[in-house]
Design a protein around this motif. Sequence first.
Motif, PDB file in Angstrom:
ATOM      1  N   CYS A 102       0.833  -1.213   0.000  1.00 31.39           N
ATOM      2  CA  CYS A 102       0.000   0.000   0.000  1.00 31.39           C
ATOM      3  C   CYS A 102       0.865   1.260   0.000  1.00 31.39           C
ATOM      4  CB  CYS A 102      -0.911   0.001   1.228  1.00 31.39           C
ATOM      5  SG  CYS A 102      -0.010   0.119   2.793  1.00 31.39           S
ATOM      6  N   GLY A 103       0.203   2.388  -0.039  1.00 29.50           N
ATOM      7  CA  GLY A 103       0.894   3.673  -0.015  1.00 29.50           C
ATOM      8  C   GLY A 103       1.686   3.897   1.255  1.00 29.50           C
ATOM      9  N   HIS A 104       1.170   3.401   2.379  1.00 29.63           N
ATOM     10  CA  HIS A 104       1.900   3.536   3.647  1.00 29.63           C
ATOM     11  C   HIS A 104       3.215   2.772   3.573  1.00 29.63           C
ATOM     12  CE1 HIS A 104       2.937   2.592   7.858  1.00 29.63           C
ATOM     13  NE2 HIS A 104       2.576   3.851   8.032  1.00 29.63           N
ATOM     14  N   CYS A 105       3.179   1.588   2.973  1.00 28.73           N
ATOM     15  CA  CYS A 105       4.390   0.782   2.780  1.00 28.73           C
ATOM     16  C   CYS A 105       5.409   1.553   1.942  1.00 28.73           C
ATOM     17  CB  CYS A 105       4.058  -0.529   2.085  1.00 28.73           C
ATOM     18  SG  CYS A 105       2.930  -1.612   2.962  1.00 28.73           S
ATOM     19  N   GLU A 106       4.931   2.134   0.841  1.00 21.95           N
ATOM     20  CA  GLU A 106       5.806   2.927  -0.026  1.00 21.95           C
ATOM     21  C   GLU A 106       6.455   4.058   0.755  1.00 21.95           C
ATOM     22  OE1 GLU A 106       3.134   2.393  -4.103  1.00 21.95           O
ATOM     23  OE2 GLU A 106       3.017   4.253  -2.962  1.00 21.95           O
ATOM     24  N   GLY A 107       5.667   4.741   1.577  1.00 26.55           N
ATOM     25  CA  GLY A 107       6.176   5.858   2.368  1.00 26.55           C
ATOM     26  C   GLY A 107       7.205   5.422   3.385  1.00 26.55           C
ATOM     27  N   SER A 108       6.972   4.279   4.025  1.00 27.36           N
ATOM     28  CA  SER A 108       7.908   3.775   5.030  1.00 27.36           C
ATOM     29  C   SER A 108       9.258   3.438   4.403  1.00 27.36           C
ATOM     30  CB  SER A 108       7.342   2.533   5.719  1.00 27.36           C
ATOM     31  OG  SER A 108       6.186   2.854   6.444  1.00 27.36           O
ATOM     32  N   VAL A 109       9.220   2.735   3.282  1.00 31.29           N
ATOM     33  CA  VAL A 109      10.459   2.360   2.593  1.00 31.29           C
ATOM     34  C   VAL A 109      11.178   3.612   2.091  1.00 31.29           C
ATOM     35  CG1 VAL A 109      11.391   1.181   0.554  1.00 31.29           C
ATOM     36  CG2 VAL A 109       9.690   0.039   1.987  1.00 31.29           C
ATOM     37  N   SER A 110      10.431   4.523   1.484  1.00 33.84           N
ATOM     38  CA  SER A 110      11.023   5.756   0.959  1.00 33.84           C
ATOM     39  C   SER A 110      11.666   6.578   2.063  1.00 33.84           C
ATOM     40  CB  SER A 110       9.968   6.599   0.240  1.00 33.84           C
ATOM     41  OG  SER A 110       9.501   5.929  -0.906  1.00 33.84           O
ATOM     42  N   ALA A 111      10.987   6.690   3.198  1.00 36.29           N
ATOM     43  CA  ALA A 111      11.511   7.491   4.308  1.00 36.29           C
ATOM     44  C   ALA A 111      12.823   6.922   4.836  1.00 36.29           C
ATOM     45  CB  ALA A 111      10.482   7.569   5.427  1.00 36.29           C
ATOM     46  N   GLU A 112      12.884   5.616   5.006  1.00 38.31           N
ATOM     47  CA  GLU A 112      14.105   4.995   5.534  1.00 38.31           C
ATOM     48  C   GLU A 112      15.272   5.127   4.556  1.00 38.31           C
ATOM     49  OE1 GLU A 112      14.799   3.948   8.529  1.00 38.31           O
ATOM     50  OE2 GLU A 112      12.752   4.135   9.293  1.00 38.31           O
ATOM     51  N   ILE A 113      15.026   4.858   3.276  1.00 36.65           N
ATOM     52  CA  ILE A 113      16.106   4.951   2.289  1.00 36.65           C
ATOM     53  C   ILE A 113      16.542   6.401   2.120  1.00 36.65           C
ATOM     54  CG2 ILE A 113      16.734   4.604  -0.136  1.00 36.65           C
ATOM     55  CD1 ILE A 113      14.965   2.099  -0.101  1.00 36.65           C
ATOM     56  N   SER A 114      15.606   7.345   2.215  1.00 34.49           N
ATOM     57  CA  SER A 114      15.935   8.769   2.063  1.00 34.49           C
ATOM     58  C   SER A 114      16.929   9.254   3.109  1.00 34.49           C
ATOM     59  CB  SER A 114      14.667   9.620   2.148  1.00 34.49           C
ATOM     60  OG  SER A 114      13.858   9.393   1.018  1.00 34.49           O
ATOM     61  N   GLU A 115      16.984   8.560   4.242  1.00 33.18           N
ATOM     62  CA  GLU A 115      17.899   8.966   5.308  1.00 33.18           C
ATOM     63  C   GLU A 115      19.346   8.570   5.021  1.00 33.18           C
ATOM     64  OE1 GLU A 115      16.539   7.705   9.140  1.00 33.18           O
ATOM     65  OE2 GLU A 115      14.569   8.645   8.861  1.00 33.18           O
ATOM     66  N   LEU A 116      19.575   7.727   4.024  1.00 30.04           N
ATOM     67  CA  LEU A 116      20.949   7.336   3.690  1.00 30.04           C
ATOM     68  C   LEU A 116      21.695   8.525   3.088  1.00 30.04           C
ATOM     69  CD1 LEU A 116      20.319   3.838   2.076  1.00 30.04           C
ATOM     70  CD2 LEU A 116      21.083   4.334   4.407  1.00 30.04           C
ATOM     71  N   THR A 117      22.948   8.654   3.447  1.00 40.03           N
ATOM     72  CA  THR A 117      23.774   9.749   2.963  1.00 40.03           C
ATOM     73  C   THR A 117      23.879   9.724   1.445  1.00 40.03           C
ATOM     74  OG1 THR A 117      25.069   9.695   4.989  1.00 40.03           O
ATOM     75  CG2 THR A 117      26.073  10.799   3.109  1.00 40.03           C
ATOM     76  N   GLY A 118      23.619  10.865   0.826  1.00 40.96           N
ATOM     77  CA  GLY A 118      23.758  11.006  -0.618  1.00 40.96           C
ATOM     78  C   GLY A 118      22.502  10.752  -1.416  1.00 40.96           C
ATOM     79  N   VAL A 119      21.460  10.211  -0.785  1.00 37.44           N
ATOM     80  CA  VAL A 119      20.220   9.920  -1.516  1.00 37.44           C
ATOM     81  C   VAL A 119      19.494  11.226  -1.811  1.00 37.44           C
ATOM     82  CG1 VAL A 119      17.944   8.828  -1.380  1.00 37.44           C
ATOM     83  CG2 VAL A 119      19.973   7.595  -0.597  1.00 37.44           C
ATOM     84  N   THR A 120      19.124  11.411  -3.079  1.00 34.25           N
ATOM     85  CA  THR A 120      18.428  12.636  -3.476  1.00 34.25           C
ATOM     86  C   THR A 120      16.975  12.384  -3.852  1.00 34.25           C
ATOM     87  OG1 THR A 120      19.234  12.399  -5.745  1.00 34.25           O
ATOM     88  CG2 THR A 120      20.560  13.759  -4.256  1.00 34.25           C
ATOM     89  N   SER A 121      16.623  11.117  -4.187  1.00 34.13           N
ATOM     90  CA  SER A 121      15.258  10.814  -4.589  1.00 34.13           C
ATOM     91  C   SER A 121      14.986   9.327  -4.391  1.00 34.13           C
ATOM     92  CB  SER A 121      15.079  11.182  -6.070  1.00 34.13           C
ATOM     93  OG  SER A 121      13.838  10.728  -6.560  1.00 34.13           O
ATOM     94  N   VAL A 122      13.764   9.026  -3.926  1.00 35.24           N
ATOM     95  CA  VAL A 122      13.333   7.628  -3.790  1.00 35.24           C
ATOM     96  C   VAL A 122      11.908   7.527  -4.302  1.00 35.24           C
ATOM     97  CG1 VAL A 122      12.928   5.685  -2.238  1.00 35.24           C
ATOM     98  CG2 VAL A 122      14.730   7.331  -1.697  1.00 35.24           C
ATOM     99  N   GLN A 123      11.653   6.531  -5.152  1.00 40.56           N
ATOM    100  CA  GLN A 123      10.293   6.264  -5.605  1.00 40.56           C
ATOM    101  C   GLN A 123      10.017   4.783  -5.400  1.00 40.56           C
ATOM    102  OE1 GLN A 123       9.444   6.745  -9.783  1.00 40.56           O
ATOM    103  NE2 GLN A 123       7.252   6.753  -9.426  1.00 40.56           N
ATOM    104  N   ALA A 124       9.067   4.475  -4.508  1.00 40.35           N
ATOM    105  CA  ALA A 124       8.680   3.096  -4.235  1.00 40.35           C
ATOM    106  C   ALA A 124       7.297   2.851  -4.820  1.00 40.35           C
ATOM    107  CB  ALA A 124       8.669   2.843  -2.733  1.00 40.35           C
ATOM    108  N   VAL A 125       7.118   1.692  -5.462  1.00 42.86           N
ATOM    109  CA  VAL A 125       5.835   1.328  -6.059  1.00 42.86           C
ATOM    110  C   VAL A 125       5.413  -0.022  -5.473  1.00 42.86           C
ATOM    111  CG1 VAL A 125       4.591   0.858  -8.194  1.00 42.86           C
ATOM    112  CG2 VAL A 125       6.427   2.559  -8.177  1.00 42.86           C
ATOM    113  N   ALA A 126       4.408   0.023  -4.595  1.00 38.09           N
ATOM    114  CA  ALA A 126       3.963  -1.196  -3.905  1.00 38.09           C
ATOM    115  C   ALA A 126       3.471  -2.263  -4.876  1.00 38.09           C
ATOM    116  CB  ALA A 126       2.870  -0.859  -2.893  1.00 38.09           C
ATOM    117  N   ALA A 127       2.768  -1.862  -5.932  1.00 36.89           N
ATOM    118  CA  ALA A 127       2.176  -2.821  -6.868  1.00 36.89           C
ATOM    119  C   ALA A 127       3.217  -3.724  -7.533  1.00 36.89           C
ATOM    120  CB  ALA A 127       1.378  -2.080  -7.937  1.00 36.89           C
TER     121      ALA A 127
END
Length: 79
Positions: free
Chosen positions: A22-47
């Motif tokens: 779901c969208g919440h899953c996408e947000g959780s994964v995106s938020a955690e990966i976004s915290e990695l040093t150097g990450v500028t963009s994350v797009q997660a697609v649950a489907a």
Amino acid sequence: MTAQTDTPGSVTAVYQVTGMSCGHCEGSVSAEISELTGVTSVQAVAATGVVTVVSEAPLDEAAVRAAVDEAGFELAGRA
């Protein structure tokens, strides 16, 4: 797909993550990966389970795996 350089100073990597539904899953994964040093963009697609990450330099896969684990999902590897 392997990491590819999009523009000078940016690298795109595509990962397969299992368990997102779901969208919440996408947000959780995106938020955690976004915290990695150097990450500028994350797009997660649950489907599809595909997570596209743009960063300033290639990321350590162990760090990405740890971030996905922290979000409660499993990194299956590169997509």
